[in-house]
Design a protein around this motif. Structure first.
Motif, mmCIF file in Angstrom:
data_model
loop_
_atom_site.group_PDB
_atom_site.id
_atom_site.type_symbol
_atom_site.label_atom_id
_atom_site.label_comp_id
_atom_site.label_asym_id
_atom_site.label_seq_id
_atom_site.Cartn_x
_atom_site.Cartn_y
_atom_site.Cartn_z
ATOM 1 N N VAL A 6 -1.140 -27.848 23.712
ATOM 2 C CA VAL A 6 0.254 -27.726 24.155
ATOM 3 C C VAL A 6 0.944 -26.697 23.268
ATOM 4 N N ARG A 8 3.953 -25.775 21.649
ATOM 5 C CA ARG A 8 5.171 -26.514 21.283
ATOM 6 C C ARG A 8 6.415 -25.645 21.372
ATOM 7 N N CYS A 11 7.218 -26.006 25.205
ATOM 8 C CA CYS A 11 7.492 -27.373 25.666
ATOM 9 C C CYS A 11 8.983 -27.673 25.589
ATOM 10 N N CYS A 17 3.797 -34.474 31.669
ATOM 11 C CA CYS A 17 2.375 -34.562 31.318
ATOM 12 C C CYS A 17 2.049 -35.980 30.845
ATOM 13 N N TYR A 25 -1.873 -36.792 26.506
ATOM 14 C CA TYR A 25 -0.596 -36.162 26.169
ATOM 15 C C TYR A 25 0.276 -37.186 25.442
ATOM 16 N N TYR A 32 8.975 -34.213 22.628
ATOM 17 C CA TYR A 32 8.093 -33.069 22.850
ATOM 18 C C TYR A 32 6.639 -33.539 22.812
ATOM 19 N N ALA A 33 5.842 -32.864 23.625
ATOM 20 C CA ALA A 33 4.439 -33.287 23.751
ATOM 21 C C ALA A 33 3.576 -32.722 22.636
ATOM 22 N N CYS A 55 3.451 -29.391 34.543
ATOM 23 C CA CYS A 55 4.317 -28.943 33.446
ATOM 24 C C CYS A 55 5.181 -27.768 33.921
ATOM 25 N N GLU A 57 7.065 -25.834 32.339
ATOM 26 C CA GLU A 57 7.165 -24.746 31.365
ATOM 27 C C GLU A 57 5.842 -24.006 31.190
ATOM 28 N N ALA A 59 3.354 -24.971 29.587
ATOM 29 C CA ALA A 59 3.125 -25.065 28.150
ATOM 30 C C ALA A 59 1.734 -25.585 27.802
ATOM 31 N N ILE A 60 0.996 -26.021 28.824
ATOM 32 C CA ILE A 60 -0.309 -26.647 28.571
ATOM 33 C C ILE A 60 -1.435 -25.682 28.918
#
Ligand code: SF4
Length: 64
Positions: A6, A8, A11, A17, A25, A32-33, A55, A57, A59-60
């Motif tokens: 992830v 950050r 995120c 998630c 997750y 936050y993840a 997700c 964003e 972000a993953i």
């Protein structure tokens, strides 16, 4: 093999998630993840993929 991470900085803490795959997750006190174990067991891979897809964003990151 599958690895998950992830970003950050991307995120935004929506927790989508986490809602799909809480085994992988994790969510910190600020929502936050983060990932505790980056190697994803085979049985959880579909769930982890779906978590990454939702997700907003992007972000993953998955490495397969
Ligand atoms: S869905 Fe994306 S933005 Fe939301 S907590 Fe998970 S990694 Fe962060």
């Amino acid at each position: 093999m599958m690895k998950v991470s992830v970003n950050r900085e991307k995120c935004q803490g929506h927790n989508r998630c986490y809602m799909i795959c809480p085994q992988v997750y994790k969510v910190d006190a600020d929502t936050y993840a983060y990932i505790e174990e980056e190697d994803v067991p085979e049985a959880l891979r579909d769930q982890v993929r779906r978590g990454a897809e939702v997700c907003p964003e992007k972000a993953i990151t998955l490495i397969e």
